[in-house]
Design a protein around this motif. Sequence first.
Motif, mmCIF file in Angstrom:
data_model
loop_
_atom_site.group_PDB
_atom_site.id
_atom_site.type_symbol
_atom_site.label_atom_id
_atom_site.label_comp_id
_atom_site.label_asym_id
_atom_site.label_seq_id
_atom_site.Cartn_x
_atom_site.Cartn_y
_atom_site.Cartn_z
ATOM 1 N N LEU A 128 0.833 -1.206 0.000
ATOM 2 C CA LEU A 128 0.000 0.000 0.000
ATOM 3 C C LEU A 128 0.867 1.257 0.000
ATOM 4 O O LEU A 128 0.440 2.315 -0.466
ATOM 5 C CB LEU A 128 -0.954 0.022 1.192
ATOM 6 N N GLY A 129 2.083 1.130 0.530
ATOM 7 C CA GLY A 129 3.000 2.277 0.516
ATOM 8 C C GLY A 129 3.229 2.806 -0.894
ATOM 9 O O GLY A 129 3.625 3.956 -1.082
ATOM 10 N N ILE A 130 2.982 1.972 -1.897
ATOM 11 C CA ILE A 130 3.139 2.391 -3.289
ATOM 12 C C ILE A 130 2.243 3.586 -3.600
ATOM 13 O O ILE A 130 2.598 4.441 -4.407
ATOM 14 C CB ILE A 130 2.839 1.191 -4.226
ATOM 15 N N VAL A 131 1.079 3.653 -2.955
ATOM 16 C CA VAL A 131 0.162 4.767 -3.221
ATOM 17 C C VAL A 131 0.158 5.796 -2.094
ATOM 18 O O VAL A 131 -0.760 6.607 -1.986
ATOM 19 C CB VAL A 131 -1.282 4.282 -3.493
ATOM 20 N N HIS A 132 1.200 5.760 -1.262
ATOM 21 C CA HIS A 132 1.336 6.701 -0.153
ATOM 22 C C HIS A 132 1.028 8.144 -0.581
ATOM 23 O O HIS A 132 0.140 8.788 -0.027
ATOM 24 C CB HIS A 132 2.773 6.577 0.384
ATOM 25 N N THR A 133 1.742 8.647 -1.570
ATOM 26 C CA THR A 133 1.558 10.061 -1.914
ATOM 27 C C THR A 133 0.196 10.318 -2.557
ATOM 28 O O THR A 133 -0.364 11.399 -2.398
ATOM 29 C CB THR A 133 2.680 10.585 -2.824
ATOM 30 N N MET A 134 -0.335 9.329 -3.291
ATOM 31 C CA MET A 134 -1.679 9.508 -3.863
ATOM 32 C C MET A 134 -2.699 9.624 -2.732
ATOM 33 O O MET A 134 -3.609 10.458 -2.776
ATOM 34 C CB MET A 134 -2.054 8.327 -4.771
ATOM 35 N N MET A 135 -2.549 8.792 -1.710
ATOM 36 C CA MET A 135 -3.478 8.845 -0.578
ATOM 37 C C MET A 135 -3.368 10.197 0.130
ATOM 38 O O MET A 135 -4.388 10.788 0.512
ATOM 39 C CB MET A 135 -3.173 7.681 0.375
ATOM 40 N N VAL A 136 -2.146 10.696 0.296
ATOM 41 C CA VAL A 136 -1.975 11.997 0.953
ATOM 42 C C VAL A 136 -2.613 13.104 0.107
ATOM 43 O O VAL A 136 -3.298 13.990 0.637
ATOM 44 C CB VAL A 136 -0.479 12.290 1.222
ATOM 45 N N GLN A 137 -2.412 13.047 -1.215
ATOM 46 C CA GLN A 137 -3.035 14.062 -2.077
ATOM 47 C C GLN A 137 -4.557 13.993 -1.947
ATOM 48 O O GLN A 137 -5.230 15.021 -1.893
ATOM 49 C CB GLN A 137 -2.640 13.854 -3.550
#
Lengths: 627, 627
Positions: A325-334
Amino acid sequence: MDNPHLVVTCIVGDGEAETGPTATAWHGYKYIDPAESGAVLPIVHVNGFKISERTVYGCMDDKELICLFSGYGYQVRIVSDLERIDQDMAASMEWALAEISRIQNAARSGNPIVKPRWPVLILRTPKGWSGPKKLHGEFIEGSFRSHQVPLPEAKTSKEELQALQDWLRSYAHYELIATKGGEGVVEGAPSKELLSIVPDKRDKKLGCRKESYAAFKPIEVPEWTRLVVQKGSQASCMKVVGTLLRDTIKANPTTFRIFSPDELVSNKLDAVFDVTGRNLQWDVASRAQGGRVIEILSEHTCQGMLQGYTLTGRTALFPSYEAFLGIVHTMMVQYSKFTKMAHETGWRHDVGSVNYLETSTWTRQEHNGFSHQNPSFIGAVLNLKPALARVYLPPDANCFLSTVAHCLRAKNYVNLMVGSKQPTPVWLSPEEADMHCIAGASIWRFASVDEGVNPDVVLVGIGVEVTFEVIAAAALLRKLAPTLRVRVINVTDLMILGPHGSHPHALSNDDFDTLFTKDKDIIINYHGYPIEVKGLLFGRPGLKASNGRSDLDRVTIEGYREEGTTTSPFDMMLCNHTSRYHVAAAAIRAGAFFNPKVSTEAQAKSAYIMHMAAKDKEYIYAHGKGE
Amino acid sequence: MDNPHLVVTCIVGDGEAETGPTATAWHGYKYIDPAESGAVLPIVHVNGFKISERTVYGCMDDKELICLFSGYGYQVRIVSDLERIDQDMAASMEWALAEISRIQNAARSGNPIVKPRWPVLILRTPKGWSGPKKLHGEFIEGSFRSHQVPLPEAKTSKEELQALQDWLRSYAHYELIATKGGEGVVEGAPSKELLSIVPDKRDKKLGCRKESYAAFKPIEVPEWTRLVVQKGSQASCMKVVGTLLRDTIKANPTTFRIFSPDELVSNKLDAVFDVTGRNLQWDVASRAQGGRVIEILSEHTCQGMLQGYTLTGRTALFPSYEAFLGIVHTMMVQYSKFTKMAHETGWRHDVGSVNYLETSTWTRQEHNGFSHQNPSFIGAVLNLKPALARVYLPPDANCFLSTVAHCLRAKNYVNLMVGSKQPTPVWLSPEEADMHCIAGASIWRFASVDEGVNPDVVLVGIGVEVTFEVIAAAALLRKLAPTLRVRVINVTDLMILGPHGSHPHALSNDDFDTLFTKDKDIIINYHGYPIEVKGLLFGRPGLKASNGRSDLDRVTIEGYREEGTTTSPFDMMLCNHTSRYHVAAAAIRAGAFFNPKVSTEAQAKSAYIMHMAAKDKEYIYAHGKGE
């Protein structure tokens, strides 16, 4: 998706198109069933430059681009007639909409096209087109120089101010403004001609589509208590959650979806396939059948689809191996930044929560190993605004049911649930699980000495497997140090730990002390990185050790410390210092400060316990298995 | 790259190929100059299944795949003759190697091919090919069931054991083993025929290529002290670092590279373009000219290239906007796992450090705003093993020079450097900067009252802009509360903070107390998320407040709290509570406990200071600019 009459256009810059997530997103259409869903018309805007370098697409000629997008599965139309760009674009849009209708009509009349070739427009115009041509002898239009502020000195330079005026005047805005009033026309307002193209109906106006701001309808979440398992049995949390998801899909056939990087079966959530299928239109076996599950091995695409589906009013779940899930870390933050600003905006309505379910965690990697051990997504959610962030680590199947049911119902959060897919003990009855999840944490009297009254030491588990070790440690202590009074606590809602006021779920000081005592040592066995719990507890009053010791904290925290390999589950506990032995030895050392009977033997017994740990490790490496 | 005589084959599964990072990586060849670099021959293995779902490529026919890869720029050859797969593959490999030679020879003889079409092989074979055909009536070969353990019960089931034996025997391994000894042949060892194909020279053997385990040669890092700026002046850290990178490229023309998502100019590191160019072969302006800089708007491709370049013995730098390094969070963690295991492996030699340079941080987003505010990569590095993790926040240009020079020289680490690209004060002379960076943190006597002797309160800045606010707060306090004794500290090496023993750089208890005092309050203004510093400090002895107060910590930490928009730099400080006013008000409140003269006016003065903050905020929102 599930909005069959909606067509959305989307402009993709050639800079953005270089990113990996965009490069694979083009395959997304292979997962859209034209019978049940609407369409996206992508417009790739190739202007040739990023901030300062040429783009990849900008260096590709028309043949290369047509070839690439045909390979992705599209019909390509290039829009590049700079002399008549409006006409070119209008004709191209009409063609594209007709193609979309053709594909949709075929599917909806029972004659679906095999591998339908959806349209894509490639718009080639110069970067900064119609802006200033040149400045100080250098090209602006058609160059990267138009990317940021093309006329940075317009405030002080006469030359630049003139260029700015010429530029803005070139749009002939004055032709669009009424120069004198009249019937239905206000002087200085948009002209009658301009107003005539604004749709009458409010929800047909650009930017007023309800899908984009007010579409949320809560789904019907089935009663989880019908699916519970027997206290005292063994059950896979995920198997049980699978049945809840199955019933959720049945109850919400067009408003709930699951997006997963092909891990639904591996994560033991496959009960959903009793009532639905995978929506892969390119596969002869599944095409033209709809399906509530999309499994593409791109976490980015899953996240993108999840966001779009949620923001347009529906509810979705993203199950994943923990490590990925860390792969989408920045997408989740955005996404969380978007929702924060949306909540501060008066006209935006609620949306469903974004729901993540992490399993196949670092604790169970007897097949995959070190590369699959990464609990960092918890930390990513911890850094969000407290109003959004929710992290749950339900300790057994009944608690997991209760938690999933809650999250699917809850609005506006980022919910992260972490747990096990292997069979593990069911510690709590449904009623106990309900109470435990409402409280967020509680004393597990059955595992404590004297039901947890007047403890010498407090043992805390946060996470399935590490809680199992805590309970095993308590059992071990009952034998080895029967006079030690142990209290066992499980924390299922991580957010209770922070200082009062730091999060809506944070315990008050009194509640915290009631659970964790005012003065006894607290041994925490945590599923994630210890620094997270340290950061949460920092600032809580009353955590310094008393009893004449130095002013060290009375809290010790173990968790995942980036140690591991393809090994047995218990070895994972040993090498990360979260084993029953580590917990028991720490408990004896800590209890010795308060319990004189324990004190006299503490050193010998904790040494003996760590000797048992060393023996177990030897056994595991000699036999390739084992507790 | 920079290994012109090396050809590497690489097998890419069709599952992996669905991921975004892989989907854009195919464009990577557009950045390879065949005159200076070797080649990769990709073999896309299309077996049609992932763990349990069909793959995207598996659902595409040959025409679609040829079209897609031709669009990516390749010559495609399909290898799928199952009857004669060895011959098909051998012929295909020969063809591919010949094509590679043709492209390289042309480039190296001065007649480079425009947009050379590198070869790619697409290998179509059934999943689990040559494994068990069927089990319990279900297909294994050619199905997703061969993905994990195809015969899970072979230990206990006779049927499965027999299937296992048939399977393994089908490889005819016995034909490869010498059945009797003889000249140069040992019974039971590999047969003479088999041994005859093993290369004589050790470094020609598969797996013994020096490039893969022992290629590291430190680069020559220019003397940074030649490039320093005047203490007391203003300088952009990045402008100055750019000159160091320029000289590093000059001194190491084939062993140092920069990978960046097109941010080198925006990040003010463009001095490098005085001595080199961008290596984009698809662009007519830059083709066939080499170039030490690769700018592709894919952080994933940058990270992949950086890893490959570093692991084969060279040194590289990845400059990025701060907010976007999180995109490669999990790739960086996987890399660190690889290097951890490599260090535990006897035959692996050193590699260079992986170097990240973050700038364009959340503190300066007057153009980009909230979406560009995300300092989470610091936390990602903090979770690595302490032996690897290094995080630096140099406070001025001279410190930054010293830090970059150190990182480019250091081996085996993951170095993260965070700093500013805008002109900021140069606080330290080169000699002072050198001492400061060696120490990791020091008292800034020039900003402290009475050079920091016997303070009432300790103010700490970690990061460029937040340190500027600390110094401004100290100046403000000199006016408003002249009797308050303030000590100002800057921390440039984040790793000094953790408890002694937790990290090689962690200060001893005595050193910590000498800097931060034994009992005075510590007001920390931190660049990242506060939870990180809280987690680091947790477990440090002596951090509880004394002086009759409750047992709250004597440390308060402010940092980025996910508040922001497109606003002035000072407003960013105000809304995240890191402004000079916030620091000064906290300092007065804290100092009041130790300084009776401050105490009598503390409440009034801190209220007045926060009133000034409110007035500044009003001004900024009224005028669209400020401080």
